[in-house]
Every structure is written in C-alpha cells, then in structure tokens.
Design a protein around this motif. Structure first.
Motif, PDB file in Angstrom:
ATOM      1  N   ASN A  42       0.822  -1.216   0.000  1.00 21.81           N
ATOM      2  CA  ASN A  42       0.000   0.000   0.000  1.00 21.81           C
ATOM      3  C   ASN A  42       0.854   1.263   0.000  1.00 21.81           C
ATOM      4  O   ASN A  42       0.452   2.290  -0.572  1.00 21.81           O
ATOM      5  CB  ASN A  42      -0.941   0.004   1.200  1.00 21.81           C
ATOM      6  CG  ASN A  42      -2.062  -1.020   1.069  1.00 21.81           C
ATOM      7  OD1 ASN A  42      -2.257  -1.600   0.002  1.00 21.81           O
ATOM      8  ND2 ASN A  42      -2.785  -1.260   2.144  1.00 21.81           N
ATOM      9  N   ARG A  81      -4.811  -2.164  -1.145  1.00 17.86           N
ATOM     10  CA  ARG A  81      -5.470  -1.044  -1.785  1.00 17.86           C
ATOM     11  C   ARG A  81      -4.782  -0.674  -3.101  1.00 17.86           C
ATOM     12  O   ARG A  81      -3.559  -0.516  -3.145  1.00 17.86           O
ATOM     13  CB  ARG A  81      -5.464   0.180  -0.856  1.00 17.86           C
ATOM     14  CG  ARG A  81      -6.274  -0.022   0.419  1.00 17.86           C
ATOM     15  CD  ARG A  81      -7.768  -0.020   0.131  1.00 17.86           C
ATOM     16  NE  ARG A  81      -8.559  -0.241   1.353  1.00 17.86           N
ATOM     17  CZ  ARG A  81      -9.027  -1.421   1.734  1.00 17.86           C
ATOM     18  NH1 ARG A  81      -8.799  -2.495   0.999  1.00 17.86           N
ATOM     19  NH2 ARG A  81      -9.732  -1.533   2.849  1.00 17.86           N
ATOM     20  N   ARG A  92       1.551   2.759  -3.359  1.00 13.75           N
ATOM     21  CA  ARG A  92       0.409   3.381  -4.036  1.00 13.75           C
ATOM     22  C   ARG A  92       0.275   2.875  -5.478  1.00 13.75           C
ATOM     23  O   ARG A  92       0.277   3.663  -6.436  1.00 13.75           O
ATOM     24  CB  ARG A  92       0.519   4.906  -4.000  1.00 13.75           C
ATOM     25  CG  ARG A  92       0.624   5.468  -2.589  1.00 13.75           C
ATOM     26  CD  ARG A  92       0.758   6.971  -2.576  1.00 13.75           C
ATOM     27  NE  ARG A  92      -0.442   7.628  -3.060  1.00 13.75           N
ATOM     28  CZ  ARG A  92      -1.510   7.894  -2.329  1.00 13.75           C
ATOM     29  NH1 ARG A  92      -1.542   7.553  -1.057  1.00 13.75           N
ATOM     30  NH2 ARG A  92      -2.562   8.484  -2.858  1.00 13.75           N
TER      31      ARG A  92
END
Length: 274
Positions: free
Chosen positions: A80, A112, A83
């Motif tokens: 995560n 994510r 990104r």
C-alpha cells in the motif's frame, strides 16, 4: 595441543560462526518483510493513456505456521505504501488450509489499489485446498483470474491457473484466457511459473509476470532453479514477449534467504507512444 589440531579447531569454529551469522542475517531479512524493487517495462503497443501504470507484483508469500498474520500485515503495508494502480498476487500465497490460516490471511483484505487486487493460483495452493482458497481470496476482495481476462484502461490483464492444477483438471488454459482477444491491445499475463513463457509467446502476450523460483532462495538453489526455469529472477525477453520473475515476498521451508533477498516489485508500464 598440537598446533595443527589447534588451527583446525579454530578454522572449524570460524566456519560454524560464519554459517550461523549468514543464516541469522538471512532469517532476519525474511522475517523483517520484503523490500521494494522497481522495474520499468517498455511496451510497444501500450497507449499513451496507460503510460506509467504501476503494478505491484506479490508472489510466494507462503503464509503458514512460520510466516503468519504479522508477516501478512507487513506485506500489505509495504504494498500500500507504493500506491500502485493494481496489485497482482501471482501464486503461492499460502501453505495450509483456509481453516488454519483464516486469521493469518485476513490482513490481505486491506490491499489497496485504484484497479483492485488480482489473484492467480500457484502450485502450493493445490497442496493446500485450491477450491477453498480461490473462494476465500475473493471473500478478501481479490479478483480471481482463473484462465480468465479483465479489460483495463489501455491493456488486457489475463491470468492462468498453475501447472499443478492439471492433476485435477484445473490447469492453465491459454485459449480460454487469451484466445478471442483483440491482439492490437497490449496483453499482460499473470502466471505463477516462468515455464509457461512459451505458451505466452505463442498467444501474443506482451508481458508475463511470474514468481515461483524465489530467486533460488538459498545458495546453491539459484543453480537448481536455473535448471528448471527459463528465468530465475528479473526481466528477460523471449521473442516479442517480456518475462519478469519476482524473487517473492516470503520463503518456503526454512525462513532464510541467502543471496536472494525477498521483494515486492512495482512494475511500471511504459508506452513507447508517449
């Protein structure tokens, strides 16, 4: 004590100490969690709008009796923090049943990425109850690519089952995953084992993302892995197809790596049209 006996004992003790230190460093490197490696891959057919698309490649986590929930949390945090636009989990996620590892894998629900997380099976899933695992990873929010394809902005993302699945009639099916696609579009393939590169070339894949080898994990494992795999680690080209092999995030067997540090790789797709 004769001098030669003394020297032999000193040298033997030094060798044992050096081996213990190497193993200790190798174990710490695994248990501390994987580092991040970044690789840019130029793709001729990739359109400008997909230039810079980042895929976090996660392979060979091997959650089980030794690498448990805390390790999964470190993997998720590392992913995560990069990104990524997409997370690709390319097999050997677990060593054990859903029943025994439900808590250990729970943090993976926290992965994510803008376009989500995708999963393909590795050989160890078939040792651990593959049918239950492919259901459970979807409950954790991952998209299963079981001989299937997803259309993303600028390219197709395909995934095939691991070779081990052939024993139960669930092996890789390139025709199903890629047979009817538009070959003017870039194709990125998730396949656990690098040995599937010949099929990828035959089906016009532009980039195959794999794991399985652990980069050899422990010397002389790199030489053994080289006998069984076309690429042990890193990026290589096979005709018009590029193959990237991650060394993996975890370890199998003893949680030790020597000369093959664990990694999560962020693969950045580069458009030659940009």
């Amino acid at each position: 004590m004769p001098r030669r006996v003394f020297v032999a004992r000193v040298m033997g003790g030094a060798a044992v100490a050096a081996a213990a230190t190497t193993v200790g460093i190798g174990a710490h490197g695994v248990l501390d969690g994987p580092g991040v490696k970044r690789v840019a891959v130029p793709l001729a057919k990739l359109p400008r709008r997909a230039d810079g698309f980042r895929i976090a490649v996660v392979s060979d986590v091997h959650l089980g009796p030794i690498l448990g929930r805390g390790f999964a949390e470190r993997v998720v945090r590392t992913v995560n923090d990069t990104r990524p636009d997409l997370v690709a989990v390319v097999g050997d996620l677990v060593d054990g049943s859903v029943e025994h590892l439900r808590s250990a894998v729970e943090p993976l629900a926290g992965l994510r990425a803008r376009h989500g997380a995708f999963f393909v099976t590795g050989n160890h899933e078939y040792f651990s109850g593959a049918e239950q695992w492919v259901e459970h990873v979807q409950e954790l929010g991952m998209h299963l690519l079981a001989n299937a394809r997803a259309e993303l902005p600028g390219f197709d993302l395909a995934g095939v089952n691991d070779v081990q699945g052939e024993r139960t009639g669930q092996g890789p099916d390139f025709g199903k995953a890629l047979g009817d696609r538009d070959r003017t579009r870039t194709a990125v393939l998730l396949a656990h084992q690098p040995v599937l590169i010949e099929d990828a070339v035959a089906h016009g894949v532009d980039l195959q993302l794999s794991g399985h080898t652990h980069g050899g994990q422990l010397w002389p494992g790199n030489y053994l892995a080289g006998l069984a795999n076309p690429t042990v680690a890193g990026l290589e080209r096979y005709g018009d197809t590029q193959l990237y092999v991650s060394r993996g995030a975890g370890a199998w067997g003893p949680p030790v790596r020597v000369g093959a540090p664990s990694d999560i790789t962020v693969v950045e797709l580069v458009s030659l049209q940009a």
